[in-house]
Design a protein around this motif. Structure first.
Motif, PDB file in Angstrom:
ATOM      1  N   ILE A 383      49.947  56.454  24.076  1.00  0.00           N
ATOM      2  CA  ILE A 383      51.089  56.606  23.180  1.00  0.00           C
ATOM      3  C   ILE A 383      50.607  56.319  21.761  1.00  0.00           C
ATOM      4  CG2 ILE A 383      53.373  55.736  22.550  1.00  0.00           C
ATOM      5  CD1 ILE A 383      53.941  55.160  25.386  1.00  0.00           C
ATOM      6  N   TRP A 384      50.947  57.212  20.840  1.00  0.00           N
ATOM      7  CA  TRP A 384      50.586  57.023  19.445  1.00  0.00           C
ATOM      8  C   TRP A 384      51.626  57.711  18.555  1.00  0.00           C
ATOM      9  CZ3 TRP A 384      48.617  60.616  22.662  1.00  0.00           C
ATOM     10  CH2 TRP A 384      48.545  61.931  22.223  1.00  0.00           C
ATOM     11  N   ARG A 385      51.532  57.421  17.282  1.00  0.00           N
ATOM     12  CA  ARG A 385      52.451  58.008  16.298  1.00  0.00           C
ATOM     13  C   ARG A 385      51.699  59.003  15.436  1.00  0.00           C
ATOM     14  NH1 ARG A 385      56.115  54.873  11.634  1.00  0.00           N
ATOM     15  NH2 ARG A 385      56.912  56.779  10.649  1.00  0.00           N
ATOM     16  N   ASN A 386      52.309  60.165  15.239  1.00  0.00           N
ATOM     17  CA  ASN A 386      51.767  61.198  14.365  1.00  0.00           C
ATOM     18  C   ASN A 386      52.844  61.569  13.357  1.00  0.00           C
ATOM     19  OD1 ASN A 386      50.347  63.229  13.159  1.00  0.00           O
ATOM     20  ND2 ASN A 386      50.547  64.682  14.848  1.00  0.00           N
ATOM     21  N   GLU A 387      52.688  61.058  12.139  1.00  0.00           N
ATOM     22  CA  GLU A 387      53.692  61.221  11.091  1.00  0.00           C
ATOM     23  C   GLU A 387      55.036  60.684  11.597  1.00  0.00           C
ATOM     24  OE1 GLU A 387      53.554  65.305   9.917  1.00  0.00           O
ATOM     25  OE2 GLU A 387      51.608  65.101   8.929  1.00  0.00           O
ATOM     26  N   GLU A 388      56.041  61.543  11.707  1.00  0.00           N
ATOM     27  CA  GLU A 388      57.361  61.080  12.134  1.00  0.00           C
ATOM     28  C   GLU A 388      57.645  61.435  13.584  1.00  0.00           C
ATOM     29  OE1 GLU A 388      59.397  59.089  10.368  1.00  0.00           O
ATOM     30  OE2 GLU A 388      57.686  59.054   8.993  1.00  0.00           O
ATOM     31  N   ARG A 389      56.603  61.553  14.402  1.00  0.00           N
ATOM     32  CA  ARG A 389      56.781  61.883  15.814  1.00  0.00           C
ATOM     33  C   ARG A 389      56.065  60.850  16.680  1.00  0.00           C
ATOM     34  NH1 ARG A 389      60.764  65.454  16.366  1.00  0.00           N
ATOM     35  NH2 ARG A 389      59.874  66.348  18.265  1.00  0.00           N
ATOM     36  N   LEU A 390      56.682  60.536  17.800  1.00  0.00           N
ATOM     37  CA  LEU A 390      56.084  59.657  18.797  1.00  0.00           C
ATOM     38  C   LEU A 390      55.541  60.528  19.919  1.00  0.00           C
ATOM     39  CD1 LEU A 390      55.656  56.764  19.950  1.00  0.00           C
ATOM     40  CD2 LEU A 390      57.866  57.033  21.087  1.00  0.00           C
ATOM     41  N   LEU A 391      54.257  60.415  20.195  1.00  0.00           N
ATOM     42  CA  LEU A 391      53.609  61.262  21.194  1.00  0.00           C
ATOM     43  C   LEU A 391      53.197  60.440  22.404  1.00  0.00           C
ATOM     44  CD1 LEU A 391      52.177  62.693  18.227  1.00  0.00           C
ATOM     45  CD2 LEU A 391      52.347  64.404  20.004  1.00  0.00           C
ATOM     46  N   ILE A 392      53.456  61.008  23.578  1.00  0.00           N
ATOM     47  CA  ILE A 392      53.133  60.378  24.859  1.00  0.00           C
ATOM     48  C   ILE A 392      52.301  61.372  25.659  1.00  0.00           C
ATOM     49  CG2 ILE A 392      54.080  59.360  26.965  1.00  0.00           C
ATOM     50  CD1 ILE A 392      56.719  59.006  25.379  1.00  0.00           C
ATOM     51  N   GLN A 393      51.196  60.903  26.197  1.00  0.00           N
ATOM     52  CA  GLN A 393      50.367  61.771  27.042  1.00  0.00           C
ATOM     53  C   GLN A 393      49.995  61.014  28.316  1.00  0.00           C
ATOM     54  OE1 GLN A 393      46.144  63.284  26.094  1.00  0.00           O
ATOM     55  NE2 GLN A 393      47.460  65.017  25.597  1.00  0.00           N
ATOM     56  N   VAL A 394      50.358  61.619  29.448  1.00  0.00           N
ATOM     57  CA  VAL A 394      50.078  61.043  30.759  1.00  0.00           C
ATOM     58  C   VAL A 394      49.168  62.014  31.501  1.00  0.00           C
ATOM     59  CG1 VAL A 394      51.061  60.216  32.921  1.00  0.00           C
ATOM     60  CG2 VAL A 394      52.295  59.858  30.778  1.00  0.00           C
ATOM     61  N   VAL A 395      48.008  61.525  31.938  1.00  0.00           N
ATOM     62  CA  VAL A 395      47.000  62.367  32.591  1.00  0.00           C
ATOM     63  C   VAL A 395      46.672  61.757  33.946  1.00  0.00           C
ATOM     64  CG1 VAL A 395      44.713  63.391  32.403  1.00  0.00           C
ATOM     65  CG2 VAL A 395      46.059  62.976  30.337  1.00  0.00           C
ATOM     66  N   ASP A 396      46.572  62.615  34.966  1.00  0.00           N
ATOM     67  CA  ASP A 396      46.115  62.147  36.273  1.00  0.00           C
ATOM     68  C   ASP A 396      45.121  63.155  36.840  1.00  0.00           C
ATOM     69  OD1 ASP A 396      47.391  63.967  38.497  1.00  0.00           O
ATOM     70  OD2 ASP A 396      49.041  63.583  37.098  1.00  0.00           O
ATOM     71  N   ASP A 397      44.302  62.697  37.786  1.00  0.00           N
ATOM     72  CA  ASP A 397      43.275  63.556  38.392  1.00  0.00           C
ATOM     73  C   ASP A 397      43.705  64.046  39.770  1.00  0.00           C
ATOM     74  OD1 ASP A 397      43.195  61.194  39.744  1.00  0.00           O
ATOM     75  OD2 ASP A 397      41.025  60.923  39.631  1.00  0.00           O
ATOM     76  N   GLY A 398      44.995  64.278  39.935  1.00  0.00           N
ATOM     77  CA  GLY A 398      45.526  64.705  41.227  1.00  0.00           C
ATOM     78  C   GLY A 398      45.346  66.181  41.490  1.00  0.00           C
ATOM     79  N   LYS A 399      46.136  66.688  42.439  1.00  0.00           N
ATOM     80  CA  LYS A 399      45.983  68.058  42.920  1.00  0.00           C
ATOM     81  C   LYS A 399      46.602  69.102  42.004  1.00  0.00           C
ATOM     82  CE  LYS A 399      50.103  67.604  45.829  1.00  0.00           C
ATOM     83  NZ  LYS A 399      50.630  67.640  47.206  1.00  0.00           N
ATOM     84  N   GLY A 400      47.362  68.705  41.004  1.00  0.00           N
ATOM     85  CA  GLY A 400      47.944  69.658  40.052  1.00  0.00           C
ATOM     86  C   GLY A 400      49.122  70.412  40.647  1.00  0.00           C
ATOM     87  N   GLY A 401      49.472  71.513  39.977  1.00  0.00           N
ATOM     88  CA  GLY A 401      50.569  72.348  40.453  1.00  0.00           C
ATOM     89  C   GLY A 401      51.931  71.907  39.973  1.00  0.00           C
ATOM     90  N   ALA A 402      52.015  70.927  39.061  1.00  0.00           N
ATOM     91  CA  ALA A 402      53.310  70.492  38.539  1.00  0.00           C
ATOM     92  C   ALA A 402      53.866  71.543  37.589  1.00  0.00           C
ATOM     93  CB  ALA A 402      53.165  69.156  37.824  1.00  0.00           C
ATOM     94  N   SER A 403      55.185  71.669  37.570  1.00  0.00           N
ATOM     95  CA  SER A 403      55.822  72.697  36.742  1.00  0.00           C
ATOM     96  C   SER A 403      57.214  72.236  36.359  1.00  0.00           C
ATOM     97  CB  SER A 403      55.893  74.031  37.495  1.00  0.00           C
ATOM     98  OG  SER A 403      56.645  74.979  36.771  1.00  0.00           O
ATOM     99  N   VAL A 404      57.676  72.732  35.204  1.00  0.00           N
ATOM    100  CA  VAL A 404      59.043  72.427  34.761  1.00  0.00           C
ATOM    101  C   VAL A 404      60.022  73.480  35.254  1.00  0.00           C
ATOM    102  CG1 VAL A 404      58.276  71.195  32.709  1.00  0.00           C
ATOM    103  CG2 VAL A 404      58.653  73.662  32.584  1.00  0.00           C
ATOM    104  N   GLU A 405      59.549  74.454  36.030  1.00  0.00           N
ATOM    105  CA  GLU A 405      60.412  75.518  36.515  1.00  0.00           C
ATOM    106  C   GLU A 405      61.051  75.117  37.842  1.00  0.00           C
ATOM    107  OE1 GLU A 405      60.952  78.046  34.646  1.00  0.00           O
ATOM    108  OE2 GLU A 405      59.404  77.545  33.186  1.00  0.00           O
ATOM    109  N   GLY A 406      62.108  75.869  38.199  1.00  0.00           N
ATOM    110  CA  GLY A 406      62.701  75.733  39.516  1.00  0.00           C
ATOM    111  C   GLY A 406      63.549  74.505  39.717  1.00  0.00           C
ATOM    112  N   GLY A 407      64.089  73.930  38.630  1.00  0.00           N
ATOM    113  CA  GLY A 407      64.982  72.801  38.792  1.00  0.00           C
ATOM    114  C   GLY A 407      64.299  71.536  39.263  1.00  0.00           C
TER     115      GLY A 407
END
Length: 443
Positions: A383-407
């Motif tokens: 988590i860090w700040r870039n100007e007036e935005r707060l940025l969050i990055q979460v990384v894992d070494d799992g199997k992948g395939g995550a998606s924001v589609e399909g509810g």
């Protein structure tokens, strides 16, 4: 059996060669050609309505004339949006309707609403600007097509004119003319080299004409999208209304979850505790040992109920987040995750309390997804700040395939972030790794 080459894989030279006969080029040429007569009609109507309405403002019929003119311009704008949709595939949303005052009705209210509507005046401006632009684009586009094909087919004229028009050939004097007999000072274009050069120049013009028309059409798209669509303010209001609905739905879902957790968890344990204490009270005189055992069991139930209430309170808003901020709160959250998580928080201060809470629960949900679905061996949270935005990055070494589609849960998370002008980006190829980046406003 041959198969068609997908458009995205076609080489540039094939796209250029196919452009003069491509369906898109034909539709764009049709849009340019059909725009001029409609522009003439629209300009005449809008100019007359504006002229007569302005002149008649000294009388009581000036405002109605202007209102009718604006209503007609809105109707013409609807036609133009449909034409752009059919020929260019340009989807322009319908602008906000004419809104009359709630406490008034009738013709005067309608006239007042039309005259106060910025959308109506933008439609009028479009009809006035569309004519000069349509004259230019139609003349330039059609001229390029006609001249290009005329020059490309020029060798056919050497056969056509002597055989069917009773003229020997084309002659170049004061311009290109069909002349018979040969005029003084002119030269007949009948040599093979001359015909080849003219045809080659025509081929170049034919290949360039679709791109010229496409460039002209881009200006039409800007005019239609900028003047005939909803205003930026109206679009922002619609976005905020949608975001408000998301916030309300999320809050209602959270309330239902809390009610369900209380009903199925702590409340059930407290009911059992009350019943146990009642039994202990009845046995206190008759069988003190049995009463003591019931009290001991009730004591264990009290501890479990308190733990469930603490977990529920932490799910609503953890005390450590309020007292110490995101760094310690996320470290405590990572310690409860089933996957080893490295947390790095580099913030110059604390964001707004609401943003801080959203960031915490965003990381919480992402870590839950990692524990349940990713089969990862390790994960990182930055988590860090870039100007007036707060940025969050979460990384894992799992199997992948995550998606924001399909509810999915990530789709709901993206909606909740969008409600506060946030953003969620998911990069999760099959086989991993998965990188989820969330962006929130600092204030």
């Amino acid at each position: 059996m041959s198969t068609a080459i997908p458009v995205r894989h076609r080489p540039w030279w094939l796209v250029a060669v196919r452009a003069p006969v491509a369906r898109r080029s034909m539709r764009e040429l049709g849009y340019v050609a059909s725009g001029l007569p409609l522009a003439c009609i629209g300009f005449s109507y809008a100019f007359c309505a504006l002229l007569f309405g302005s002149v008649l403002l000294v009388t009581f019929i000036g405002l109605p004339v202007l209102a009718v003119g604006l209503a007609g311009c809105r109707a013409l704008g609807h036609l133009e949006r449909g034409r752009a949709r059919a020929l260019l595939g340009l989807e322009v949303a319908e602008p906000e309707p004419v809104r009359t005052l709630r406490r008034s009705s009738g013709a005067m209210s309608w006239i007042s609403a039309l005259l106060r509507s910025g959308v109506s005046w933008r439609h009028l401006l479009y009809t006035l600007l569309h004519l000069p632009w349509s004259v230019f684009s139609c003349m330039a586009g059609l001229s390029a097509w006609v001249v290009g094909w005329a020059m490309l087919t020029f060798p056919l004229w050497e056969w056509f004119f002597p055989a069917y028009v009773d003229h020997p050939a084309l002659q170049v004097g004061d311009g290109i003319t069909i002349a018979s007999p040969r005029q003084e000072g002119s030269r007949v274009l009948d040599g093979g080299a001359e015909l080849a050069v003219i045809a080659a120049c025509g081929l170049v013009v034919v290949l360039l004409a679709p791109w010229l028309v496409r460039g002209l059409v881009q200006v039409d798209k800007l005019l239609v999208g900028g003047l005939l669509g909803p205003s930026s303010l109206a679009a922002r209001v619609t976005e905020l209304e949608t975001d408000r609905g998301v916030v309300v739905d999320t809050a209602a879902a959270d309330l239902r979850r809390i009610e369900r957790d209380l009903h199925d968890g702590a409340q059930a344990r407290l009911v059992s505790l009350a019943m146990g204490l009642g039994m202990a009270k009845e046995k206190l005189d008759e069988d003190p040992r049995a009463a003591a055992a019931v009290v001991e069991e009730a004591h264990g139930e009290v501890k479990l109920a308190l733990q469930e209430l603490r977990d529920l309170a932490r799910g609503i808003h953890p005390a450590i987040l309020t007292d110490r901020g995101l760094g310690p709160a996320l470290s405590a959250l990572a310690a409860r995750c089933t996957v080893p998580v490295a947390v790095t928080v580099e913030l110059p201060g604390r964001p707004a309390a609401a943003i801080e809470g959203i960031a915490y629960f965003t990381v919480s949900e992402l870590l839950q997804n990692i524990s349940k679905h990713s089969a990862a061996r390790r994960a990182t949270v930055e988590i860090w700040r870039n100007e007036e935005r707060l940025l969050i990055q979460v990384v894992d070494d799992g199997k992948g395939g995550a998606s924001v589609e399909g509810g999915s849960g990530l789709a709901g998370l993206a909606d909740r972030l969008g409600a506060v002008d946030g953003l969620l980006v998911v990069d999760s190829p099959a086989g991993g790794p998965t990188t989820v980046t969330a962006e929130l406003p600092w204030r």
